[in-house]
Design an enzyme around this catalytic site. Sequence first.
Site, PDB file in Angstrom:
ATOM      1  N   ASP A  79       0.851  -0.735   0.055  1.00 23.14           N
ATOM      2  CA  ASP A  79       0.157   0.117  -0.022  1.00 23.14           C
ATOM      3  C   ASP A  79       0.915   1.208   0.331  1.00 23.14           C
ATOM      4  OD1 ASP A  79      -2.418   1.452   0.813  1.00 23.14           O
ATOM      5  OD2 ASP A  79      -3.499  -0.502   0.991  1.00 23.14           O
ATOM      6  N   HIS A 301      -4.690   6.165   4.145  1.00 23.11           N
ATOM      7  CA  HIS A 301      -5.157   4.638   2.964  1.00 23.11           C
ATOM      8  C   HIS A 301      -4.412   3.240   3.801  1.00 23.11           C
ATOM      9  CE1 HIS A 301      -5.558   2.055  -0.662  1.00 23.11           C
ATOM     10  NE2 HIS A 301      -6.851   2.239  -0.468  1.00 23.11           N
ATOM     11  N   SER A 470     -11.187  -0.935  -2.253  1.00 27.18           N
ATOM     12  CA  SER A 470     -10.255  -1.045  -1.244  1.00 27.18           C
ATOM     13  C   SER A 470      -9.995  -1.246   0.312  1.00 27.18           C
ATOM     14  CB  SER A 470      -9.232   0.547  -0.846  1.00 27.18           C
ATOM     15  OG  SER A 470      -8.753   1.052  -1.918  1.00 27.18           O
TER      16      SER A 470
END
Length: 546
Positions: A79, A301, A470
């Site tokens: 990521d 994220h 995601s």
Amino acid sequence: MSFPLPSQLRLLALGLLLPALSLAQTPAPAPAAPAPTTTPQWYLLDPQQDGVMGVSATRAYAELLQGRASVPVTVAIIDAGIDTAHVDLKRLLWRNAREVAGNGLDDDQNGYIDDAYGWSFLGGPDGRNVDIDTYEDTRLLARLQPRFKGKTRATVPAAQRADYDLYVKVNKTYNEKLKENTQRLKEIEEAYTENQQGAQAVKQALNVPALDTATLHHPPTTDPQLLAVTQGLYQNLVQAGYPSLEAVLEEIKEALTDTKNQLEYSLNLKFDPRGVVKDHSNDVKERRYGNNDLYGPEPSHGTHVAGIIGADRDNGLGILGLASNVRLMAVRAVPNGDERDKDVANAIRYAVDNGASIINMSFGKYYSPQRAAVEEAIRYAGSKGVLLVHSAGNESKNLDQEMQYPAPVFQNGQRIPNMMTVGASSRTNNADLTANFSNYGRHAVDVFAPGNQIYSTIPGSKYANKSGTSMAAPVVAGIAAVLKSYFPSLTATQLKRIILQSAEPVHTQVHQPGTKKLVDFRELSETGGVVNLYRAVELARQQSAQ
């Protein structure tokens, strides 16, 4: 890499804030909201017992796993980075026992200096890091345009026509993105300004500092017009899963920043941040580059993904991750923009070589110029028994018609046996069960998992809702980690089979993502269902008893 815009503007379409712009006008009654659950982590709940389309994790732990022995399982998170100091993650970080942290040496002789907790393939030797990168369309167009701009296929030598055809394709998709983002920027700027003003007007009228659900549910006013406004806002916030109007505005602001970055950098033909890394970007055999900065410029994220998989279930703080006995390995390879095939391949290899059993890959793109290198790494992972979980993407596309990478099939057409592709579902079993932004595909997408308004960890030991495939992929990665932890003899292909077989088909008529067309949910993925940990554990128990 970005969160899907449809979820960020979804509340505007519902008219969430717009009634507040004119207090002289009584808004239409808002639709009745479903009763809120006792936890913001709706995705852990059970469809039958709790009335939401969760994965039955709470029930599985209470009824099937309590008192059962488990072993630690390492899950790699490829990521943008992870906040390794987060109070709900730090105890569960993977640790490279062969490396002495901070001594400036490559103690384990693996080519990565001080990789005590993971590695970044987006960093340079001087400590700098890539934050925003270009899209693959942009990189390809920048390379091909000098050769083919202004030419026709007939004037191009036969040996160059494949490259010319690619140039025509990327030129089209690049210009579509440029046009779309330019228009989107204008719309988001207008929406943010209007809705910020509307929220401010309501706060002033109520004389309150913030418009959270508690305030809106019991507003300090007897004015019938204000009561009508606050009732509508409260109901829509609860229905959409937001704690406050400020949280809505923050999402819109994030969308605004993301869109500006796409126009200024990701779609800029002259922008190339790769000099920071100091590698040979086209050499897919090069492995030893990067640095050990796992936080990076923007780890929101990856931190959110990590919490879904394995936030600490035993510290009494924050949230509960899906997996209870997990080690979280951070591997940075995903910038704000499109990841590079070389970095993805190396990230997969790093994770495999350092003991990961499961790899979460919440990223994707529509061109893969070095696809062979990625597929070689995926085959390597398969040879070591490692399961890869990949997000389907957030463009409301049918992946049976347009391939997203890493693809679910090898270039020879063979289905990848150790990889799963995951679409995003929502909380309610009605027409909105599919997340509006989610990609889908009767054959290209394996299964759906909760991915809309998912509450998890963010940097600074905080928590927030985010939406996207995601978020759906780490739900599946977390389920796989639970199964591997309690049933350690399961192979990657067995994990995949159990997760898919335990996702019972759902035949609800749902909106085909990106449209109002109603289709059978069963037709949107290979399994036609939503993952369920309870049924997966039952199936694993049956297999282990044989």
